[in-house]
Design a protein around this motif. Structure first.
Motif, PDB file in Angstrom:
ATOM      1  N   LEU A  41       1.116  -1.043   0.118  1.00  0.00           N
ATOM      2  CA  LEU A  41      -0.391   0.302  -0.101  1.00  0.00           C
ATOM      3  C   LEU A  41       1.201   1.277   0.005  1.00  0.00           C
ATOM      4  CD1 LEU A  41      -3.235   1.081  -0.045  1.00  0.00           C
ATOM      5  CD2 LEU A  41      -2.646   0.951   2.877  1.00  0.00           C
ATOM      6  N   ARG A  42       0.779   2.211  -0.767  1.00  0.00           N
ATOM      7  CA  ARG A  42       1.490   3.458  -1.025  1.00  0.00           C
ATOM      8  C   ARG A  42       1.070   4.737   0.360  1.00  0.00           C
ATOM      9  NH1 ARG A  42       1.453   7.492  -6.084  1.00  0.00           N
ATOM     10  NH2 ARG A  42       3.822   8.516  -5.405  1.00  0.00           N
ATOM     11  N   PRO A  43       0.999   4.580   1.000  1.00  0.00           N
ATOM     12  CA  PRO A  43       1.340   6.653   1.095  1.00  0.00           C
ATOM     13  C   PRO A  43       0.972   7.160   0.523  1.00  0.00           C
ATOM     14  CG  PRO A  43       3.356   6.253   1.523  1.00  0.00           C
ATOM     15  CD  PRO A  43       2.944   4.818   1.052  1.00  0.00           C
ATOM     16  N   THR A  44      -0.077   7.805   0.205  1.00  0.00           N
ATOM     17  CA  THR A  44      -0.789   8.497   0.199  1.00  0.00           C
ATOM     18  C   THR A  44      -1.666   9.995   0.880  1.00  0.00           C
ATOM     19  OG1 THR A  44      -3.449   7.579  -0.291  1.00  0.00           O
ATOM     20  CG2 THR A  44      -1.491   7.380  -1.854  1.00  0.00           C
ATOM     21  N   ILE A  45      -1.722   9.599   2.693  1.00  0.00           N
ATOM     22  CA  ILE A  45      -2.188  10.536   3.560  1.00  0.00           C
ATOM     23  C   ILE A  45      -2.163  12.180   2.877  1.00  0.00           C
ATOM     24  CG2 ILE A  45      -2.627  11.831   5.150  1.00  0.00           C
ATOM     25  CD1 ILE A  45      -1.541   9.231   6.523  1.00  0.00           C
ATOM     26  N   LEU A  46      -0.321  12.217   2.808  1.00  0.00           N
ATOM     27  CA  LEU A  46      -0.326  14.342   2.491  1.00  0.00           C
ATOM     28  C   LEU A  46      -0.034  14.112   1.171  1.00  0.00           C
ATOM     29  CD1 LEU A  46       4.132  14.165   3.115  1.00  0.00           C
ATOM     30  CD2 LEU A  46       2.361  15.622   3.817  1.00  0.00           C
ATOM     31  N   MET A  47      -0.247  13.500  -0.318  1.00  0.00           N
ATOM     32  CA  MET A  47      -0.644  14.324  -1.074  1.00  0.00           C
ATOM     33  C   MET A  47      -2.260  14.035  -1.276  1.00  0.00           C
ATOM     34  SD  MET A  47      -0.821  11.119  -4.732  1.00  0.00           S
ATOM     35  CE  MET A  47       0.941   9.909  -3.778  1.00  0.00           C
ATOM     36  N   THR A  48      -2.590  13.469  -0.993  1.00  0.00           N
ATOM     37  CA  THR A  48      -4.236  13.694  -0.426  1.00  0.00           C
ATOM     38  C   THR A  48      -4.906  15.537   0.429  1.00  0.00           C
ATOM     39  OG1 THR A  48      -4.535  12.327   0.773  1.00  0.00           O
ATOM     40  CG2 THR A  48      -5.480  11.910  -1.436  1.00  0.00           C
ATOM     41  N   ILE A 105      -5.086   9.761  13.022  1.00  0.00           N
ATOM     42  CA  ILE A 105      -3.983   9.224  12.470  1.00  0.00           C
ATOM     43  C   ILE A 105      -3.143  10.269  11.350  1.00  0.00           C
ATOM     44  CG2 ILE A 105      -2.882   6.992  11.266  1.00  0.00           C
ATOM     45  CD1 ILE A 105      -3.812   5.822  12.910  1.00  0.00           C
ATOM     46  N   GLU A 106      -4.211  10.899  10.088  1.00  0.00           N
ATOM     47  CA  GLU A 106      -3.849  10.496   9.508  1.00  0.00           C
ATOM     48  C   GLU A 106      -3.604  12.816   9.593  1.00  0.00           C
ATOM     49  OE1 GLU A 106      -6.007  11.200   6.799  1.00  0.00           O
ATOM     50  OE2 GLU A 106      -6.706   8.278   6.078  1.00  0.00           O
ATOM     51  N   THR A 107      -4.294  13.591  10.575  1.00  0.00           N
ATOM     52  CA  THR A 107      -4.186  14.534  10.994  1.00  0.00           C
ATOM     53  C   THR A 107      -2.408  14.723  12.220  1.00  0.00           C
ATOM     54  OG1 THR A 107      -5.983  15.042  11.194  1.00  0.00           O
ATOM     55  CG2 THR A 107      -5.234  16.211  12.220  1.00  0.00           C
TER      56      THR A 107
END
Length: 170
Positions: free
Chosen positions: A38-45, A122-124
């Protein structure tokens, strides 16, 4: 005596099964991140401008590695905080029976509500760490305190019938 032990075990399982299901959900995602499935995409989104700026400066691969590491740490920290909350709920759940509520239903309601906000927290935390980190050097450096992983978790026995015979209290 054996009957009491069986009842205690059944009660414990009713409480523990929900936490185990939630643990499996979260740790499936964690394992996928860890195994690079799974690619981390939190910053991207969530903050695409910061993501683009970091990719231009450090390269997409290094930013992805940093985000993966930070996300894994925040998952661990979030889970530890969540277990601490679960522990505090468990300590007082027997009081629900005094208000003629079903302690198990109240426990499930509180725990499900807390778990639904866990991913957002977690995302925050990941985004905040990237926003508060100084990227002046040519390396992606993060504060060690913000990236400490919890060292242990714990298990508690639950008894939601704290006052089994309330008539004796009167």
């Amino acid at each position: 005596m054996d009957g009491q032990h069986i009842e205690i075990r059944k009660t414990l399982n009713k409480y523990a099964d929900l936490i185990e299901q939630q643990r499996r959900i979260l740790f499936t995602k964690r394992e996928a991140l860890l195994g690079e499935l799974l690619r981390p995409t939190i910053l991207m989104t969530r903050v695409p401008a910061i993501y683009e700026q970091l990719c231009r400066r450090f390269g997409e691969k290094r930013v992805e590695e940093a985000e993966r590491f930070i996300t894994l740490v925040q998952i661990d920290n979030g889970w530890a905080d969540y277990l601490a909350y679960v522990s505090s709920v468990k300590e007082g759940i027997h009081l629900e029976s005094l208000s003629h509520k079903n302690p198990l239903h109240e426990y499930h309601r509180l725990i499900i509500n807390a778990f639904t906000t866990l991913e957002e927290r977690i995302e925050t935390a990941v985004v905040e760490l990237f926003l508060t980190t100084d990227f002046c050097s040519l390396k992606i450096n993060f504060h060690l305190e913000a990236l400490r992983v919890p060292s242990a978790t714990w298990t508690y026995m639950i008894n939601d019938s704290f006052f089994q015979n309330r008539i004796n209290l009167l």
